[in-house]
Design a protein around this motif. Structure first.
Motif, PDB file in Angstrom:
ATOM      1  N   LEU A   1       0.865  -1.184   0.010  1.00 50.30           N
ATOM      2  CA  LEU A   1       0.089  -0.062  -0.054  1.00 50.30           C
ATOM      3  C   LEU A   1       1.006   1.175  -0.029  1.00 50.30           C
ATOM      4  CD1 LEU A   1      -2.810   1.591   0.348  1.00 50.30           C
ATOM      5  CD2 LEU A   1      -2.403   1.235   2.755  1.00 50.30           C
TER       6      LEU A   1
ATOM      7  N   GLN B   1      -3.989   9.614  -6.986  1.00 53.36           N
ATOM      8  CA  GLN B   1      -3.720   9.399  -8.383  1.00 53.36           C
ATOM      9  C   GLN B   1      -2.763  10.042  -9.250  1.00 53.36           C
ATOM     10  OE1 GLN B   1      -6.028   7.359  -9.884  1.00 53.36           O
ATOM     11  NE2 GLN B   1      -4.807   7.603 -11.905  1.00 53.36           N
TER      12      GLN B   1
ATOM     13  N   GLN C   1       0.523   8.171  -8.388  1.00 57.70           N
ATOM     14  CA  GLN C   1       0.528   6.931  -8.703  1.00 57.70           C
ATOM     15  C   GLN C   1       1.056   6.961 -10.248  1.00 57.70           C
ATOM     16  OE1 GLN C   1      -2.931   4.337  -8.695  1.00 57.70           O
ATOM     17  NE2 GLN C   1      -2.321   3.305 -10.565  1.00 57.70           N
TER      18      GLN C   1
ATOM     19  N   SER D   1      -3.610  -7.136  -8.333  1.00 62.24           N
ATOM     20  CA  SER D   1      -4.333  -6.211  -7.202  1.00 62.24           C
ATOM     21  C   SER D   1      -3.590  -6.122  -5.969  1.00 62.24           C
ATOM     22  CB  SER D   1      -5.528  -6.969  -6.737  1.00 62.24           C
ATOM     23  OG  SER D   1      -5.307  -8.314  -6.351  1.00 62.24           O
TER      24      SER D   1
ATOM     25  N   SER E   1      -1.855  -0.834  -4.215  1.00 64.23           N
ATOM     26  CA  SER E   1      -3.044   0.167  -4.024  1.00 64.23           C
ATOM     27  C   SER E   1      -2.617   1.351  -3.533  1.00 64.23           C
ATOM     28  CB  SER E   1      -4.070  -0.405  -3.093  1.00 64.23           C
ATOM     29  OG  SER E   1      -3.693  -1.056  -2.040  1.00 64.23           O
TER      30      SER E   1
ATOM     31  N   TRP F   1      -7.898  -2.056   5.283  1.00 67.95           N
ATOM     32  CA  TRP F   1      -6.963  -2.693   4.387  1.00 67.95           C
ATOM     33  C   TRP F   1      -6.306  -3.593   5.212  1.00 67.95           C
ATOM     34  CZ3 TRP F   1      -1.705  -3.064   4.279  1.00 67.95           C
ATOM     35  CH2 TRP F   1      -1.203  -3.230   3.139  1.00 67.95           C
TER      36      TRP F   1
END
Length: 233
Positions: free
Chosen positions: A133, A149, A152, A196, A199, A226
């Motif tokens: 994470l 975002q 990332q 996945s 994140s 999480w």
């Protein structure tokens, strides 16, 4: 003949799945990593003591236990962010990591600097299935903080460069050799290529000011959720 081949293949898959599950159960620790000043130790205080701690640059790991009603007692290791120490620390605790939180300072975010360390974490031997994470800290500084975002996207671009310049065979402290590779180098890097297990989440270890009270409140719930997902598997 075909049936025998299919049965043998099924047995191999079952055994491989069991071994992967077994290795995961043997991993018990949450590792906190990131550059100096990102907020790892502040996060450590929130997770283990439920409060903000005065922090300082440490040359030694902090060890504690996550205490919250929604998750089991999770052993936590806060790894120093100093460049000369973190590589050795990653190797030391590598086999104990069940999940990793990479703390990013979303105010002073520098994609090139973060990507150098992120590459080490993403390509750590044995961590192909360890959940990671990226926790974008200091979102309470609303004017200056970059959104998850954006971070990332910038990291994807920076990692695309880093994986080219860092390509090669390395030697671990125990003498074993390994090659650091990150996804398919024939196409531009995207975190989606890793499935996945990676994140991103916004967070504030200091907390947000509450209107009318002047007090700060830290919202730990998304982070605890999480953690519950990782330790519930």
């Amino acid at each position: 003949m075909l049936v025998e081949v299919l049965v043998a293949l099924l047995c191999v898959l079952v055994v491989a799945g069991w071994l992967a599950w077994r290795r995961r159960q043997q991993r018990t620790h949450l590792l906190l990593v990131g550059l100096c000043g990102a907020g790892k130790t502040a996060l450590f205080g929130q997770l283990c003591q439920g409060r903000f701690l005065d922090t300082f640059t440490s040359l030694k790991e902090n060890v504690g236990v996550v205490k919250a009603s929604s998750v089991p007692e999770i052993p936590v290791v806060d790894i120093p962010g100093h460049e000369r120490l973190r590589g050795h620390m990653l190797e030391t605790f590598s086999n104990q990591a069940r999940a990793v939180i990479f703390v990013v300072d979303s105010v002073t975010f520098n994609a090139a600097e973060v990507a150098q360390f992120a590459f080490d974490v993403l390509t750590q031997p044995g961590w192909q299935h360890v959940p990671l994470l990226f926790l974008c800290n200091k979102e309470d500084v609303t004017v200056l903080a970059q959104r998850p975002q954006y971070i990332q996207e910038q990291l994807e671009q920076a990692l695309n460069t880093v994986r080219t310049t860092r390509r090669g065979t390395l030697e671990a402290t125990d003498g074993t050799q390994f090659t650091r590779t990150l996804a398919d180098e024939n196409v531009p890097f995207r975190f989606a290529q890793l499935g996945s297990r990676v994140s991103f989440m916004g967070f504030s270890c200091l907390g947000r000011l509450q209107p009318g009270t002047g007090e700060r409140k830290v919202n730990r719930e998304p982070l605890l959720q999480w953690l519950a997902e990782q330790w519930g598997k």
